[in-house]
Design an enzyme around this catalytic site. Structure first.
Site, PDB file in Angstrom:
ATOM      1  N   CYS A 185      -4.566  -3.012   4.152  1.00 17.33           N
ATOM      2  CA  CYS A 185      -4.309  -2.643   5.651  1.00 17.33           C
ATOM      3  C   CYS A 185      -5.278  -2.934   6.624  1.00 17.33           C
ATOM      4  O   CYS A 185      -5.454  -4.311   6.846  1.00 17.33           O
ATOM      5  CB  CYS A 185      -4.288  -1.097   5.534  1.00 17.33           C
ATOM      6  SG  CYS A 185      -3.075  -0.407   7.048  1.00 17.33           S
ATOM      7  N   LYS A 192      -9.824   0.480  -1.828  1.00 17.28           N
ATOM      8  CA  LYS A 192     -10.060   0.181  -0.651  1.00 17.28           C
ATOM      9  C   LYS A 192     -11.418   0.394  -0.125  1.00 17.28           C
ATOM     10  O   LYS A 192     -11.948   1.512  -0.399  1.00 17.28           O
ATOM     11  CB  LYS A 192      -9.252   0.696   0.274  1.00 17.28           C
ATOM     12  CG  LYS A 192      -9.461   0.288   1.985  1.00 17.28           C
ATOM     13  CD  LYS A 192      -8.064   1.092   2.617  1.00 17.28           C
ATOM     14  CE  LYS A 192      -8.305   0.642   4.029  1.00 17.28           C
ATOM     15  NZ  LYS A 192      -7.207   1.350   5.149  1.00 17.28           N
ATOM     16  N   GLU A 227       0.874  -1.044   0.083  1.00 14.99           N
ATOM     17  CA  GLU A 227      -0.014   0.076  -0.012  1.00 14.99           C
ATOM     18  C   GLU A 227       0.921   1.100  -0.045  1.00 14.99           C
ATOM     19  O   GLU A 227       1.837   1.363   0.713  1.00 14.99           O
ATOM     20  CB  GLU A 227      -0.793   0.022   1.381  1.00 14.99           C
ATOM     21  CG  GLU A 227      -1.788   1.017   1.545  1.00 14.99           C
ATOM     22  CD  GLU A 227      -2.502   1.200   2.900  1.00 14.99           C
ATOM     23  OE1 GLU A 227      -3.395   1.783   2.821  1.00 14.99           O
ATOM     24  OE2 GLU A 227      -1.887   0.493   3.731  1.00 14.99           O
TER      25      GLU A 227
END
Length: 551
Positions: A405, A354, A293
């Site tokens: 994440c 995301k 990321e």
């Protein structure tokens, strides 16, 4: 009419009675009497925090559950709510201490919010402690609490689930049957059974039942060992050679990016070095490459220099590469956190955005109002725009399931990728803000549980660490250290089969959570029945049982 006098045994105040020194003295006396229990609850919360990474003293998760069960047993719902809060606040303060990088006010604020769910749990434990089979209902209530906390408020925050302290323990294999909720339930049931054993062993007269205590302790052990009966994942349908690049960052903390292009250059240079080693025969060529990321600190679609630098590195390695970057959103107020499949011949292709941005970290709720009060929120210049689909993408020969994440903490996001055909899981993450705080270890533990839950290898790519290769049984095959430039190469399995947890989905969690709520309702009805049948016993009707010490 039921008696409603105070627990201290004094007559209730008349409506016109002014609160005098006597009432204040009684209130202070009750506070002093409750301090030992409050202190024990806080200590138990700290012990539970030690069960989680980076400490990994997982047996303390059982003791923490047992302690809260004992401290709330026989209390009123209001008293037990305070006990639960006193347990939860130090637990979260210690567990989430990595937020101190943002500010201790953020740590305290989030910990208070999360501790309120433990306060509700404490009340539920007190109410259900009057029911037959209360250890079972107590374990269900832990699921109810986690179910609510994983979703509320603002999409929830799953950190601190009992399952995440047990990602390499005898309980872990149960994840393949019912996911993280079943692991939490088994841990909680072992803890409540230990509490029941303690009650029976320490009882007096007919309440003392050594045989029952021994059986309860054996039940706790049997629950722990049940995981060994879960079958291991089947053989892979295929394999893929991967390289995970950890380019590192200039400075950890809030300003980890440094100057523009620095993070991107780190990852591009590491990829080009691997390409040189391959040409020189010092390394084997992978089938795919994974960048983390934010491995590009500039939007390659709006910055030609960033596009060219990524393209040069991918062409040098000569295989499809998953690149993490921020790209402009649908308007000037938004940005998107994406993983992009970058082909050495055709350039950027499929992408995943995301889905679950982090409130106050990646977007600011009620921005107009809060930014005037908390000026630090202005550092989040643009809100992250959430994606609308899962991270299943074809990366070379591998059909991957990408999560970014914190999304690894959310059951449904990871499960959805497997349901849609992901054969290997990828976690792109940027932990540079929280380097050396314990947060990367906590996220690594979650990834280990996901591997077992879905029977998939997991590839973690982090900008500054911890990157890792995790086998389908949760074993960490390789990992990097933090704040170092490194690359991992491995051959990992690609699996098509699904686990029982994949097939049953969220059903175990919902079933156990609802069972906890129904048990609370049963406890409330039982208390009302006791008040109706014993109107003269004010003390007993206030708690549903005999008074306890320290009240």
């Amino acid at each position: 009419m039921p008696v409603t006098q105070e627990r201290s045994g004094t007559a209730p105040e008349t409506p016109d009675e002014a609160p005098g020194p006597g009432r204040v003295a009684r209130a202070l006396a009750r506070i002093r009497a409750g301090l030992p229990r409050t202190g024990l609850a806080a200590l138990a919360g700290l012990l539970l925090a030690l069960a989680f990474p980076p400490f990994d003293l997982w047996p303390l998760s059982l003791l923490g559950v047992a302690a809260l069960s004992l401290l709330t047993r026989g209390r009123t719902a209001r008293q037990a709510a305070w006990t639960g809060f006193a347990f939860g606040l130090p637990f979260f303060l210690m567990l989430l201490s990595w937020l101190r990088v943002i500010g201790w006010d953020a740590t305290v604020g989030l910990s208070v919010v999360e501790a309120l769910f433990l306060a509700a749990l404490g009340s539920g434990l007190a109410v259900t402690s009057r029911l037959p089979g209360w250890p079972l209902w107590g374990a269900c209530l832990w699921i109810t609490q986690e179910w609510a906390r994983d979703r509320l408020p603002l999409g929830g925050f799953p950190w601190g689930r009992l399952a995440f302290a047990n990602t390499a323990t005898p309980y872990t294999p149960l994840a393949a049957l019912g996911g993280a909720p079943l692991v939490t339930f088994a841990v909680a049931l072992s803890g409540t059974l230990l509490a029941w054993a303690a009650v029976r062993a320490a009882g007096r007269g007919t309440e003392r039942r050594p045989v029952a205590a021994a059986l309860a302790a054996l039940g706790a052990v049997a629950t722990m060992l049940a995981g060994f009966l879960v079958p291991v994942p089947t053989a892979p349908a295929d394999t893929v050679k991967v390289a995970v690049i950890q380019g590192n960052v200039p400075n950890p903390g809030m300003d980890f990016l440094g100057r523009p292009m620095m993070v991107l250059n780190n990852h591009a240079a590491a990829t080009e070095k691997l390409a040189e080693d391959i040409r020189a025969g010092r390394a084997e060529k992978p089938d795919i490459v994974i960048w983390p990321e934010n491995s590009s600190d500039l939007d390659p679609f709006s910055d030609p220099l960033a596009y060219r630098r990524i393209d040069e590195a991918v062409r040098a390695i000569g295989v499809p590469t998953l690149v993490g970057t921020l790209v402009d959103g649908p308007d000037e107020q938004h940005v998107q956190n994406e993983g992009i499949v970058w082909d050495p011949k055709t350039g950027p292709g499929a992408s995943y955005t995301k889905q679950h941005p982090v409130p106050f970290g990646e977007y600011v709720p009620f921005r107009d109002q809060l930014s005037k009060v908390i000026t630090r929120l202005q550092r989040v210049a643009r809100d992250f725009y959430p994606g609308d689909h899962n991270g299943v993408m074809q990366l070379g020969p591998a059909r991957i399931g990408d999560v970014i994440c914190f999304e690894v903490a959310y059951d449904e996001i990871v499960r959805d990728t497997v349901d849609q055909g992901a054969r290997v899981l990828v976690v792109q993450t940027n932990n540079a803000t929280y380097a050396k705080t314990g947060q990367p270890e906590q996220q690594l533990a979650m990834s280990r549980l996901r591997a077992v839950e879905h029977g998939r290898a997991v590839l973690i790519a982090a900008t500054s660490g911890i990157s890792a290769v995790i086998a389908p049984d949760g074993t960490v095959v390789q990992r990097t250290e933090e704040l170092t430039a490194a690359e991992l190469t491995a051959t990992v399995p690609l699996r098509d089969g699904t686990t029982v947890a994949d097939r049953v989905g969220a059903a175990p969690e919902w079933t156990l959570a609802v069972a906890g709520l129904l048990a609370c309702a049963g406890g409330v009805l039982l208390a009302r029945r006791r008040r109706a049948t014993a109107p003269g016993d004010a003390t007993a009707t206030a708690t549903g049982g005999a008074p306890t010490a320290g009240e």
